[in-house]
Design an enzyme around this catalytic site. Sequence first.
Site, PDB file in Angstrom:
ATOM      1  N   SER A 158      34.187  32.519  67.535  1.00 33.38           N
ATOM      2  CA  SER A 158      34.277  31.168  68.698  1.00 33.38           C
ATOM      3  C   SER A 158      35.530  30.472  68.540  1.00 33.38           C
ATOM      4  O   SER A 158      35.843  29.671  69.649  1.00 33.38           O
ATOM      5  CB  SER A 158      33.033  30.108  68.133  1.00 33.38           C
ATOM      6  OG  SER A 158      33.567  29.727  66.987  1.00 33.38           O
ATOM      7  N   GLY A 186      27.693  27.376  66.898  1.00 35.07           N
ATOM      8  CA  GLY A 186      26.356  26.964  66.015  1.00 35.07           C
ATOM      9  C   GLY A 186      25.399  26.162  66.915  1.00 35.07           C
ATOM     10  O   GLY A 186      24.371  26.195  66.204  1.00 35.07           O
ATOM     11  N   CYS A 237      29.979  30.964  57.284  1.00 34.85           N
ATOM     12  CA  CYS A 237      30.841  30.658  58.540  1.00 34.85           C
ATOM     13  C   CYS A 237      32.352  31.050  58.155  1.00 34.85           C
ATOM     14  O   CYS A 237      32.819  30.348  57.228  1.00 34.85           O
ATOM     15  CB  CYS A 237      30.488  29.069  59.131  1.00 34.85           C
ATOM     16  SG  CYS A 237      31.427  28.861  60.368  1.00 34.85           S
ATOM     17  N   THR A 238      33.012  31.705  59.150  1.00 35.41           N
ATOM     18  CA  THR A 238      34.310  32.184  59.019  1.00 35.41           C
ATOM     19  C   THR A 238      35.015  30.957  58.847  1.00 35.41           C
ATOM     20  O   THR A 238      36.411  30.992  58.245  1.00 35.41           O
ATOM     21  CB  THR A 238      34.814  33.203  59.858  1.00 35.41           C
ATOM     22  OG1 THR A 238      34.586  32.813  61.217  1.00 35.41           O
ATOM     23  CG2 THR A 238      33.770  34.580  59.562  1.00 35.41           C
TER      24      THR A 238
HETATM   25  N1  DGL Z   1      33.042  30.718  62.783  1.00 30.78           N
HETATM   26  C1  DGL Z   1      31.752  31.016  63.152  1.00 30.78           C
HETATM   27  C2  DGL Z   1      30.814  31.568  61.953  1.00 30.78           C
HETATM   28  O1  DGL Z   1      31.103  32.283  61.228  1.00 30.78           O
HETATM   29  C3  DGL Z   1      30.990  29.761  63.898  1.00 30.78           C
HETATM   30  C4  DGL Z   1      31.611  28.352  64.142  1.00 30.78           C
HETATM   31  C5  DGL Z   1      31.143  27.697  65.483  1.00 30.78           C
HETATM   32  O2  DGL Z   1      30.036  27.150  65.146  1.00 30.78           O
HETATM   33  O3  DGL Z   1      31.505  28.151  66.398  1.00 30.78           O
HETATM   34  O4  DGL Z   1      29.446  31.243  62.226  1.00 30.78           O
END
Ligand code: DGL
Length: 282
Positions: free
Chosen positions: A26, A58, A199-200
Amino acid sequence: MSRQAQPVPVSPAALPQPVRIGIFDSGVGGLSVMQAIRARLPRAELLYAADTAYAPYGDRSEEFLCDRSERIARFLCEQGAQMVVVACNTATAAAVARLRATWPALPVVGVEPGVKPAVAMSAAHRVGVLATTRTLASEKFRKLAEAHANGATLVLQPCPGLADAIEAADALGSGLDVLVERYCAPLRDACVDVAVLGCTHYVFARALFERALPGVELIDTAEAIARQTARFADDLVDRGDAQADASPAPALRAWSSGSPHVLASFARRWLALDVAVRDMHC
Ligand code: DGL
């Protein structure tokens, strides 16, 4: 809804080496996965797409995430990607099955919270999982937890607003510490000894999680994803040759559906990486 499998937008066999790997998230979070892939496959050409205009994921519906993931995967293949890494737990939970069904010939790697290694590591049999609301509410996560909890107590902590705050942060202060502390307090109260960064984006705030959860082991899956990506890449090209070649790493190419500046300046500030980011229209 019945869906028909489609050919990969660009045929992998027709593409030049070294292997080209499309990665998306995202926003900036997937850069943590990109870094691990870069370290493991220094000769691979990496194509990074940030769906900043539609972040955070999210809070989005599953159907919305499937649609965005399909559009971005197609876009990356049109740019020459031979495989796609969904560097986002939220998009993986919602859309990885859809991507594989749509393009059965396209290797797709997904990211999911490291529940299995966390449970294996927990002496207290108490594991915290920090992730987006959508990830924790997904059917895919329910099945993951069911398959790997192995009798341990999983303390699930959704973290609304945290990915956004990381995206906007100049540094680890900037109010991020307050948010991380708020989401870690329930995990401390529950006496977990291992916590999953599901979450990354959260990997970039690792130092704050370490401070808020003293003595707690933190698990993220970037390394495991890089290993899996390397296995897939192995099937596409002779990776042994690529690894032996000492020529400089090919440039990273990046796109953003929102402000290219946000991704470029995050990569510069947090990873000391100069990336030319272009507009992504898809
Ligand atoms: N980086 C995303 C993940 O690993 C999500 C972050 C978002 O909410 O956009 O879930």
